[in-house]
Design a protein around this motif. Structure first.
Motif, PDB file in Angstrom:
ATOM      1  N   UNK A 147       0.806  -1.219   0.000  1.00  0.00           N
ATOM      2  CA  UNK A 147       0.000   0.000   0.000  1.00  0.00           C
ATOM      3  C   UNK A 147       0.844   1.277   0.000  1.00  0.00           C
ATOM      4  N   UNK A 148       0.433   2.224  -0.829  1.00  0.00           N
ATOM      5  CA  UNK A 148       0.980   3.574  -0.844  1.00  0.00           C
ATOM      6  C   UNK A 148      -0.182   4.549  -0.659  1.00  0.00           C
ATOM      7  N   UNK A 149       0.136   5.739  -0.177  1.00  0.00           N
ATOM      8  CA  UNK A 149      -0.892   6.753   0.032  1.00  0.00           C
ATOM      9  C   UNK A 149      -0.802   7.840  -1.025  1.00  0.00           C
ATOM     10  N   UNK A 150      -1.887   8.598  -1.117  1.00  0.00           N
ATOM     11  CA  UNK A 150      -2.021   9.697  -2.073  1.00  0.00           C
ATOM     12  C   UNK A 150      -0.756  10.528  -2.176  1.00  0.00           C
ATOM     13  N   UNK A 151      -0.264  10.691  -3.413  1.00  0.00           N
ATOM     14  CA  UNK A 151       0.865  11.570  -3.662  1.00  0.00           C
ATOM     15  C   UNK A 151       2.235  10.985  -3.422  1.00  0.00           C
ATOM     16  N   UNK A 152       2.303   9.792  -2.864  1.00  0.00           N
ATOM     17  CA  UNK A 152       3.617   9.184  -2.605  1.00  0.00           C
ATOM     18  C   UNK A 152       4.264   8.724  -3.906  1.00  0.00           C
ATOM     19  N   UNK A 153       5.571   8.568  -3.858  1.00  0.00           N
ATOM     20  CA  UNK A 153       6.320   8.068  -5.008  1.00  0.00           C
ATOM     21  C   UNK A 153       6.557   6.573  -4.869  1.00  0.00           C
ATOM     22  N   UNK A 154       6.465   5.880  -5.994  1.00  0.00           N
ATOM     23  CA  UNK A 154       6.724   4.441  -6.011  1.00  0.00           C
ATOM     24  C   UNK A 154       8.039   4.201  -6.740  1.00  0.00           C
ATOM     25  N   UNK A 155       9.014   3.585  -6.081  1.00  0.00           N
ATOM     26  CA  UNK A 155      10.278   3.291  -6.765  1.00  0.00           C
ATOM     27  C   UNK A 155      10.101   2.155  -7.780  1.00  0.00           C
ATOM     28  N   UNK A 156      10.588   2.368  -8.967  1.00  0.00           N
ATOM     29  CA  UNK A 156      10.483   1.340 -10.009  1.00  0.00           C
ATOM     30  C   UNK A 156      11.245   0.078  -9.629  1.00  0.00           C
ATOM     31  N   UNK A 157      12.166   0.197  -8.694  1.00  0.00           N
ATOM     32  CA  UNK A 157      12.915  -0.977  -8.250  1.00  0.00           C
ATOM     33  C   UNK A 157      11.996  -2.005  -7.585  1.00  0.00           C
ATOM     34  N   UNK A 158      10.794  -1.576  -7.161  1.00  0.00           N
ATOM     35  CA  UNK A 158       9.842  -2.497  -6.539  1.00  0.00           C
ATOM     36  C   UNK A 158       9.021  -3.256  -7.572  1.00  0.00           C
ATOM     37  N   UNK A 159       9.125  -2.845  -8.822  1.00  0.00           N
ATOM     38  CA  UNK A 159       8.241  -3.367  -9.851  1.00  0.00           C
ATOM     39  C   UNK A 159       9.033  -3.960 -11.008  1.00  0.00           C
ATOM     40  N   UNK A 160       8.326  -4.718 -11.851  1.00  0.00           N
ATOM     41  CA  UNK A 160       9.004  -5.386 -12.962  1.00  0.00           C
ATOM     42  C   UNK A 160       8.495  -4.859 -14.300  1.00  0.00           C
ATOM     43  N   UNK A 161       7.203  -5.011 -14.563  1.00  0.00           N
ATOM     44  CA  UNK A 161       6.593  -4.540 -15.814  1.00  0.00           C
ATOM     45  C   UNK A 161       5.194  -3.980 -15.485  1.00  0.00           C
ATOM     46  N   UNK A 162       5.171  -2.858 -14.762  1.00  0.00           N
ATOM     47  CA  UNK A 162       3.922  -2.372 -14.176  1.00  0.00           C
ATOM     48  C   UNK A 162       2.982  -1.676 -15.160  1.00  0.00           C
ATOM     49  N   UNK A 163       1.699  -1.767 -14.827  1.00  0.00           N
ATOM     50  CA  UNK A 163       0.653  -1.034 -15.534  1.00  0.00           C
ATOM     51  C   UNK A 163      -0.329  -0.522 -14.488  1.00  0.00           C
ATOM     52  N   UNK A 164      -0.889   0.665 -14.732  1.00  0.00           N
ATOM     53  CA  UNK A 164      -1.772   1.290 -13.758  1.00  0.00           C
ATOM     54  C   UNK A 164      -3.231   1.147 -14.172  1.00  0.00           C
ATOM     55  N   UNK A 165      -4.083   0.919 -13.186  1.00  0.00           N
ATOM     56  CA  UNK A 165      -5.522   0.844 -13.392  1.00  0.00           C
ATOM     57  C   UNK A 165      -6.215   1.784 -12.410  1.00  0.00           C
ATOM     58  N   UNK A 166      -7.202   2.531 -12.888  1.00  0.00           N
ATOM     59  CA  UNK A 166      -8.017   3.350 -12.012  1.00  0.00           C
ATOM     60  C   UNK A 166      -9.182   2.537 -11.481  1.00  0.00           C
ATOM     61  N   UNK A 167      -9.369   2.542 -10.168  1.00  0.00           N
ATOM     62  CA  UNK A 167     -10.383   1.699  -9.543  1.00  0.00           C
ATOM     63  C   UNK A 167     -11.079   2.427  -8.399  1.00  0.00           C
ATOM     64  N   UNK A 168     -12.150   1.801  -7.912  1.00  0.00           N
ATOM     65  CA  UNK A 168     -12.834   2.242  -6.705  1.00  0.00           C
ATOM     66  C   UNK A 168     -12.499   1.265  -5.591  1.00  0.00           C
ATOM     67  N   UNK A 169     -11.969   1.779  -4.494  1.00  0.00           N
ATOM     68  CA  UNK A 169     -11.652   0.950  -3.329  1.00  0.00           C
ATOM     69  C   UNK A 169     -12.778   1.061  -2.309  1.00  0.00           C
TER      70      UNK A 169
END
Length: 260
Positions: A87-109
């Motif tokens: 989990x990350x919160x609004x506005x935080x940065x995600x390091x690409x080192x945590x990911x491999x071949x990422x894609x973003x989806x907009x959703x309702x939580x």
């Protein structure tokens, strides 16, 4: 499928996750693998993650649109597990080192205030058990090389879940039309995807009810306090270092994230 092979594949996915590498599709290595086998592999993967100290904080639903079901040749969604390490919160940065071949989806939580356990959970039950909804990003990320997935591959790989980002506004479900609410996903200031609440099985709460009933058949509940990601409202958007994304959902609010 033999328990030994299930363990081997679950461990291989965990090793790929921790090493930031990909594997050949499981379905190309074991032609007879079933969806039930894949969920057993998913359980082994999650067993390793929990043993390493992660804690379950929710669940996610995938394959909620008819187009994706058709692509994968299935007639129902799939699910995976969310942990505190994702989990990350609004506005935080995600390091690409945590990911491999990422894609973003907009959703309702959905954030639950009451436990939901099937069978027999309805949309009304879901809405009554919901503390509120918020805009979110799911950053899907496959440990299968080049996203060459069949449904068994994505299920085994915890429904291709990478990380997720929650907005900073919780909205009462009585104050928003979850069917018609429009979604706009912007990437570096330009519109990259659009959609509406109805994209998630006709109504996002339908997706949550499906999950509660599916898990209930296995004695698992959606617990009070958990977060449930109800499925993508538009296409997946590939991301790379330097990208800034924002999703806005009508009546709910927005969520932003950047990748570094």
């Amino acid at each position: 499928m033999q328990a030994k092979i299930i363990k081997q594949l679950g461990d291989a996915l965990y090793d790929a996750l921790t090493a930031g590498k990909t594997l050949a599709p499981l379905t190309s290595r074991h032609e007879g693998i079933t969806v039930d086998d894949a969920y057993a592999i998913q359980q082994q993967l999650m067993k390793r993650r929990l043993a390493a100290g992660e804690k379950v904080i929710g669940k996610k639903i995938g394959v909620t649109s008819q187009a994706v079901m058709d692509m994968l040749g299935v007639g129902q969604p799939d699910f995976g597990w969310l942990t505190d390490a994702m989990v990350y919160n609004e506005g935080e940065s995600i390091p690409m080192s945590r990911l491999i071949q990422p894609k973003a989806e907009g959703e309702i939580a959905f954030v639950l205030k009451k436990t939901l356990k099937g069978p027999g959970v309805s949309v009304a039950d879901v809405l009554a058990a919901t503390d509120g909804v918020m805009a979110c990003f799911e950053i899907v990320d496959s440990r299968i090389e080049n996203w060459k997935i069949k449904i068994q591959d994505t299920v085994a790989d915890n429904a291709s879940c990478g990380v997720f980002v929650l907005g900073d506004r919780l909205v009462d479900v009585r104050d928003v039309d979850l069917i018609t609410c429009g979604m706009v996903l912007e990437k570096n200031g330009e519109i990259a995807a659009t959609g509406a609440g109805a994209a998630a099985m006709g109504h996002p709460a339908n997706a949550v009810a499906w999950l509660a009933n599916t898990l209930g058949a296995h004695g698992i509940a959606l617990e009070a306090g958990e977060v449930v990601l109800s499925g993508s409202l538009g296409i997946m958007v590939p991301v790379k270092a330097g990208d800034n994304l924002r999703v806005t959902i009508g009546g709910i609010g927005g969520c932003s994230v950047r990748f570094v």
